[in-house]
Motif scaffolding. Sequence first.
Motif, mmCIF file in Angstrom:
data_model
loop_
_atom_site.group_PDB
_atom_site.id
_atom_site.type_symbol
_atom_site.label_atom_id
_atom_site.label_comp_id
_atom_site.label_asym_id
_atom_site.label_seq_id
_atom_site.Cartn_x
_atom_site.Cartn_y
_atom_site.Cartn_z
ATOM 1 N N GLU A 187 1.067 -1.247 -0.069
ATOM 2 C CA GLU A 187 0.185 -0.021 -0.150
ATOM 3 C C GLU A 187 0.771 0.981 -0.201
ATOM 4 O O GLU A 187 1.821 1.234 1.047
ATOM 5 N N TYR A 188 0.813 1.710 -1.140
ATOM 6 C CA TYR A 188 1.642 2.994 -1.088
ATOM 7 C C TYR A 188 0.816 4.598 -0.213
ATOM 8 O O TYR A 188 -0.349 4.593 -0.498
ATOM 9 N N ARG A 189 1.094 5.223 0.625
ATOM 10 C CA ARG A 189 0.994 6.449 1.151
ATOM 11 C C ARG A 189 2.027 7.721 1.038
ATOM 12 O O ARG A 189 3.082 7.042 0.425
ATOM 13 N N VAL A 234 -3.148 8.674 2.597
ATOM 14 C CA VAL A 234 -3.565 7.531 1.123
ATOM 15 C C VAL A 234 -3.132 7.621 0.477
ATOM 16 O O VAL A 234 -4.309 9.039 -0.961
ATOM 17 N N ALA A 270 -2.849 6.598 -3.153
ATOM 18 C CA ALA A 270 -3.126 5.148 -4.622
ATOM 19 C C ALA A 270 -2.012 5.698 -5.735
ATOM 20 O O ALA A 270 -1.632 4.819 -6.509
ATOM 21 N N SER A 326 6.169 2.901 1.338
ATOM 22 C CA SER A 326 5.679 1.531 0.935
ATOM 23 C C SER A 326 5.169 0.736 1.883
ATOM 24 O O SER A 326 5.901 0.387 2.465
ATOM 25 N N ASN A 372 0.479 -4.845 3.015
ATOM 26 C CA ASN A 372 -0.753 -5.400 3.392
ATOM 27 C C ASN A 372 -0.953 -6.006 4.078
ATOM 28 O O ASN A 372 -1.425 -7.084 3.197
ATOM 29 N N PRO A 387 -7.089 0.431 6.992
ATOM 30 C CA PRO A 387 -6.687 0.546 5.077
ATOM 31 C C PRO A 387 -7.758 1.413 4.507
ATOM 32 O O PRO A 387 -9.220 1.697 5.134
ATOM 33 N N GLY A 388 -6.877 2.712 4.021
ATOM 34 C CA GLY A 388 -7.983 3.692 3.529
ATOM 35 C C GLY A 388 -8.117 4.789 4.397
ATOM 36 O O GLY A 388 -8.570 5.312 3.851
#
Length: 263
Positions: free
Chosen positions: A84-86, A110, A112, A133, A136, A168-169
């Motif tokens: 998951e990229y933040r 977040v 994306a 990165s 997840n 998440p998110g």
Amino acid sequence: MFRRRSLRLLLAGAAIFLATAVCGYGAAAPAAQPTVDSDVPSGGGPVPTAASAATSSPGIVLPTPTEQGAFAPEESAPAAAIPEYRRLTLEYPPKIRLGDSDLIRLTLEVDALGNLTPTAQIQGHNVTGQTVSIPNLYDTQNVIAEASLDLAGVDIRPTEQVSEPLLPGQSVTFFWSVHPPSAGTYRGTVWLFLRFVDKATKEETRQPISAQTVEISTSNFLGLSGGMARITGSIGAVLGAVLGFPFVDDVLKWLWKRITRGA
């Protein structure tokens, strides 16, 4: 007469021997087998398949995929977790007037598509941003973001490490209030870690994510603290506004005349 009869008998015996030998060889020799092309069957008929052979010949048993190792599917390895990229954004004041306090902000947002642009919430602050990165692992792990500020010689609130659950998110933000006690230049580091807690075994692992440096300069004005400098500035602003009014010169001349006449 005797010689002719003997010759005839000899010829007859030879003929019988030859006939017997020829018949015996033909019975012992195997019959010749015709050659058949496996790709193109004779007669133009369809090529026999395993399925047709199984249905037409009940005596033939074909192995099923589970009975043959070559047909058995291989066990697939577990898929790797998609990262998951933040966007990690740090905002801090490069200068703080002596006696004042200011804020340092660290945000994990977040990102994306990588389109987030870091912006300062307070005018005059420096802002840095970088993409990080994160594994997840939300299905099997409880993910906790931990941040701390090391800035020696500065009064910091909060002083201890700050933790926030990472879902998440969703984004997390950390704030620190900094108050330099004296004039000078202060350098420090903003740390960010991720702590993973296994939901089944409760085992914990800690992973460093970022270590960003900050530099803050503190100065004073004519030896005044921030509060006194603001008061002085306010008085100067009022005087400037009064002197900028129309007819101020006439009023001052009238007051000067009254003072000189009284003297």
